[in-house]
Scaffold this active site. Structure first.
Site, PDB file in Angstrom:
ATOM      1  N   GLU A 126     -12.128   4.732  -6.268  1.00 36.10           N
ATOM      2  CA  GLU A 126     -10.773   4.963  -5.749  1.00 36.10           C
ATOM      3  C   GLU A 126      -9.974   5.859  -6.692  1.00 36.10           C
ATOM      4  O   GLU A 126      -9.866   5.572  -7.883  1.00 36.10           O
ATOM      5  CB  GLU A 126     -10.078   3.599  -5.618  1.00 36.10           C
ATOM      6  N   ASP A 127      -9.442   6.947  -6.167  1.00 33.88           N
ATOM      7  CA  ASP A 127      -8.514   7.822  -6.900  1.00 33.88           C
ATOM      8  C   ASP A 127      -9.070   8.364  -8.219  1.00 33.88           C
ATOM      9  O   ASP A 127      -8.378   8.399  -9.238  1.00 33.88           O
ATOM     10  CB  ASP A 127      -7.175   7.101  -7.121  1.00 33.88           C
ATOM     11  N   LYS A 150      -5.608  -2.345  -2.591  1.00 38.78           N
ATOM     12  CA  LYS A 150      -6.734  -2.142  -1.663  1.00 38.78           C
ATOM     13  C   LYS A 150      -7.429  -3.469  -1.367  1.00 38.78           C
ATOM     14  O   LYS A 150      -7.803  -3.753  -0.226  1.00 38.78           O
ATOM     15  CB  LYS A 150      -7.754  -1.169  -2.269  1.00 38.78           C
ATOM     16  N   ASP A 207     -13.587   5.940  -1.073  1.00 37.51           N
ATOM     17  CA  ASP A 207     -12.603   5.860   0.003  1.00 37.51           C
ATOM     18  C   ASP A 207     -11.907   7.199   0.227  1.00 37.51           C
ATOM     19  O   ASP A 207     -11.578   7.559   1.349  1.00 37.51           O
ATOM     20  CB  ASP A 207     -11.578   4.764  -0.313  1.00 37.51           C
ATOM     21  N   ASP A 208     -11.671   7.964  -0.848  1.00 37.17           N
ATOM     22  CA  ASP A 208     -10.967   9.238  -0.728  1.00 37.17           C
ATOM     23  C   ASP A 208     -11.826  10.277  -0.012  1.00 37.17           C
ATOM     24  O   ASP A 208     -11.306  11.126   0.709  1.00 37.17           O
ATOM     25  CB  ASP A 208     -10.562   9.756  -2.116  1.00 37.17           C
ATOM     26  N   ASN A 215      -0.382  11.814   0.776  1.00 39.79           N
ATOM     27  CA  ASN A 215       0.425  10.642   0.405  1.00 39.79           C
ATOM     28  C   ASN A 215       1.037  10.851  -0.976  1.00 39.79           C
ATOM     29  O   ASN A 215       0.498  11.599  -1.771  1.00 39.79           O
ATOM     30  CB  ASN A 215      -0.472   9.388   0.345  1.00 39.79           C
ATOM     31  N   TYR A 249       0.869  -1.170   0.000  1.00 38.70           N
ATOM     32  CA  TYR A 249       0.000   0.000   0.000  1.00 38.70           C
ATOM     33  C   TYR A 249       0.907   1.221   0.000  1.00 38.70           C
ATOM     34  O   TYR A 249       2.082   1.122  -0.350  1.00 38.70           O
ATOM     35  CB  TYR A 249      -0.905  -0.104   1.245  1.00 38.70           C
ATOM     36  N   ARG A 260      -6.170  10.345 -10.612  1.00 36.55           N
ATOM     37  CA  ARG A 260      -5.543  11.062  -9.490  1.00 36.55           C
ATOM     38  C   ARG A 260      -5.008  10.035  -8.496  1.00 36.55           C
ATOM     39  O   ARG A 260      -5.540   9.845  -7.413  1.00 36.55           O
ATOM     40  CB  ARG A 260      -6.578  11.979  -8.812  1.00 36.55           C
TER      41      ARG A 260
END
Length: 576
Positions: free
Chosen positions: A267-268, A195, A290-291, A432, A124, A177
């Site tokens: 995600e992203d 994930k 999740d973001d 991150n 991760y 992203r």
């Protein structure tokens, strides 16, 4: 299932009865037919390498295909950890672990569960970021589904190509992203793969129930478009109607193929798409971003836990964010919701305790006309302020949170200003990977003379200041999403509700003990993550039942025990 009986079901339909069997009961390694000999050793789900017993070697035609020694799973694990530690480069550890996952699934998860604090940064953040950047070069075999613009009109057929039928969690990205690294296009696949390995290792969701998906609509990353090893579509990103139609076909096909209760985790995605997709599909699908939601939930847990060190209630504090994208606004909204829940006051009132700074300065009322829709609720009455340092001086926050995606923004002056305003400033540098963190743990502790309470998004080592050892907290989404997903699955929830996110935050905060507080920790150690996930799952499931969103009836009497009983075990099974 009767509320008091706990069969080990892995939280998903167990077609061959593998997980319903007790650990000492032999099972048959089914694939399409009974796997034997060479094919058995090449099936990652059933392969045990040198751990096949003498009896199994006779029964499954393995004689001569393996050296004569028989090793225990524990000894295999010891050997592999020894080998992994020889690698100096984190990316080499990542590829070695991915190879293991493709060769021996149970051993991979045993390694990850037993050494979670050491291996989490490899599978991760931060190493997965580098893996995505170089995914074209390290790509060996597909670990999920790739759906590109070429598949438009055929997405349902593509989903049917995936060998598993009982999928319960999908993690999907369009690669625009990735972490703080930007547009990595098709190479973003490393994120859903990573994930979902955590869904299994930390949350106990069976690997066969997990499906990583990358939607490839092109990339605007010139470097990738010119890279001969790039594995995605060589075109600029599709936008507007073309993009919306592809995503809509995808969402419809997923529901058609896997049913109402498959959890789709976004995600992203870039900010504009992330908010739009969540708003559009949250009322018709079981979706979770999740973001926006996972980050918010884990940060809120840290804030709730930190109150033991800071004093007061959440409503007594002032919050200043650097970054007003999906993470920043998502966290801010959940904080306001939690204050409403605690005090009964309207959410509009609570938003006024929370201030956001974006690239143009403090978000204030006079900027409202030019703001994106998701920033408008945070535009409060105040004169314009250009810099973060001036915002800290003007707002006098007790809590500073960084979600900017840009490193080194919490300068010495900013941190010292926080320390001059507060006896114990809470500083959360959440961006991150590690290179993008707003400040380091060492900087936060040194510049506040050891008074700061610090948490970050990526891991930092313990730090000693003035004879005291500080353990930096890691506000890592991996605390929340695996347990949250397990709770959704075991309750058979059909929608995600904000109250379920609040329940997850409160459950995580409750796991922090006095011993942790003494070290300045506001999150429990990852070594207890399966226990933490079971407790989060139980609270999330209980809230789903309370809200009438659960479909697995009747409700089990003891949800923590039930969650634990549903968790996948990586221990080898005996084959007959």
């Amino acid at each position: 299932m009767n509320g008091g009986d706990y069969a080990v079901s892995g939280g998903v339909e167990d077609v061959y009865g593998e997980d319903a069997a007790s650990m000492d009961q032999p099972i048959t390694p089914w694939t399409v037919s009974v796997a034997s000999g060479y094919s058995l050793m090449r099936d990652p789900r059933h392969n045990k390498g040198l751990a096949f017993t003498e009896t199994e070697r006779d029964a499954h035609y393995l004689r001569g295909l393996l050296p004569p020694v028989v090793l225990s799973q524990e000894l295999q694990e010891k050997k592999l950890m020894h080998n992994l530690r020889q690698y100096q480069v984190p990316l080499q550890r990542y590829t070695a672990l991915m190879d293991l996952q493709e060769r021996n699934e149970r051993l991979f998860y045993k390694l990850l569960i037993d050494n979670v604090e050491e291996l989490l940064p490899v599978v991760y953040t931060p190493t997965v970021g580098e893996a995505c950047q170089k995914y074209g070069s390290i790509f060996r075999r597909p670990q999920g589904l790739y759906i590109s613009l070429k598949e438009k009109g055929k997405i349902l057929e593509v989903l049917k190509n995936w060998p598993e039928r009982s999928v319960q969690v999908i993690v999907v990205t369009d690669g625009e992203r990735i972490l703080g690294l930007g547009d990595l296009g098709c190479q973003g696949m490393g994120i859903p793969v990573g994930k979902l390995s955590l869904y299994t290792a930390l949350g106990g969701v069976r690997p066969s129930a997990c499906l990583p998906i990358t939607i490839d609509v092109g990339t605007n990353n010139e470097k990738l478009l010119n890279d001969e090893f790039y594995i995605g579509l060589r075109q600029r990103r599709a936008t507007g109607q073309e993009y919306a139609e592809l995503l809509h076909e995808f969402m419809t096909a997923v529901k058609q193929n896997y049913g109402e209760k498959v959890l789709i985790q976004f995600e992203d995605f870039a900010n504009h798409n992330a908010f739009e997709l969540l708003a559009r599909y949250s009322s018709s699908h079981l979706v979770f971003n999740d973001d926006i939601q996972g980050t918010a939930s884990v940060v809120l847990a840290g804030l709730l836990a930190s109150l033991r060190l800071l004093g007061g209630t959440l409503a007594d504090h002032r919050f200043l964010f650097l970054g007003a994208g999906e993470a920043g606004t998502g966290i801010a909204e959940l904080i306001a919701l939690e204050i409403s829940k605690q005090t009964g006051s309207p959410i509009e009132e609570n938003r006024k305790k929370i201030w956001l700074v974006d690239s143009k300065g403090l978000i204030v009322d006079s900027r409202k006309e030019s703001l994106q829709h998701f920033k408008k609720p945070w535009a409060h009455e105040h004169e314009p302020v250009k810099t973060l340092l001036d915002a800290v001086k003007a707002i006098k926050p007790t809590i500073l949170i960084g979600t900017s995606g840009v490193g080194k923004q919490f300068t010495k002056e900013v941190v010292e200003a926080m320390a001059s305003l507060n006896e114990k400033p809470l500083i959360m540098a959440l961006s991150n990977p590690t290179s993008q963190a707003e400040c380091t743990a060492e900087e936060a502790y040194t510049w506040t003379e050891g008074r700061a309470i610090f948490a970050s998004g990526s891991p930092f080592d313990t730090f000693e200041y003035d004879g005291k050892v500080f353990v930096p907290g890691q506000a890592n989404n991996a605390y929340i999403f695996p347990g949250f997903g397990l709770g959704v699955i075991i309750s058979g929830a059909i929608r995600v509700h904000d109250d379920m996110l609040l329940a997850a935050s409160e459950a995580l905060a409750a796991q922090v003990t006095e011993e942790h507080y003494e070290k300045g920790m506001i999150y429990p150690p990852f070594s207890d993550i399966r226990k933490i996930s079971a407790n989060i799952a139980a609270k999330v499931a209980a809230k789903a039942y309370e809200l009438g969103l659960a479909s697995h009836l009747p409700q089990p009497k003891d949800l923590v025990k039930y969650a634990e009983s549903c968790m996948y075990s990586p221990r080898y099974r005996t084959y007959r």
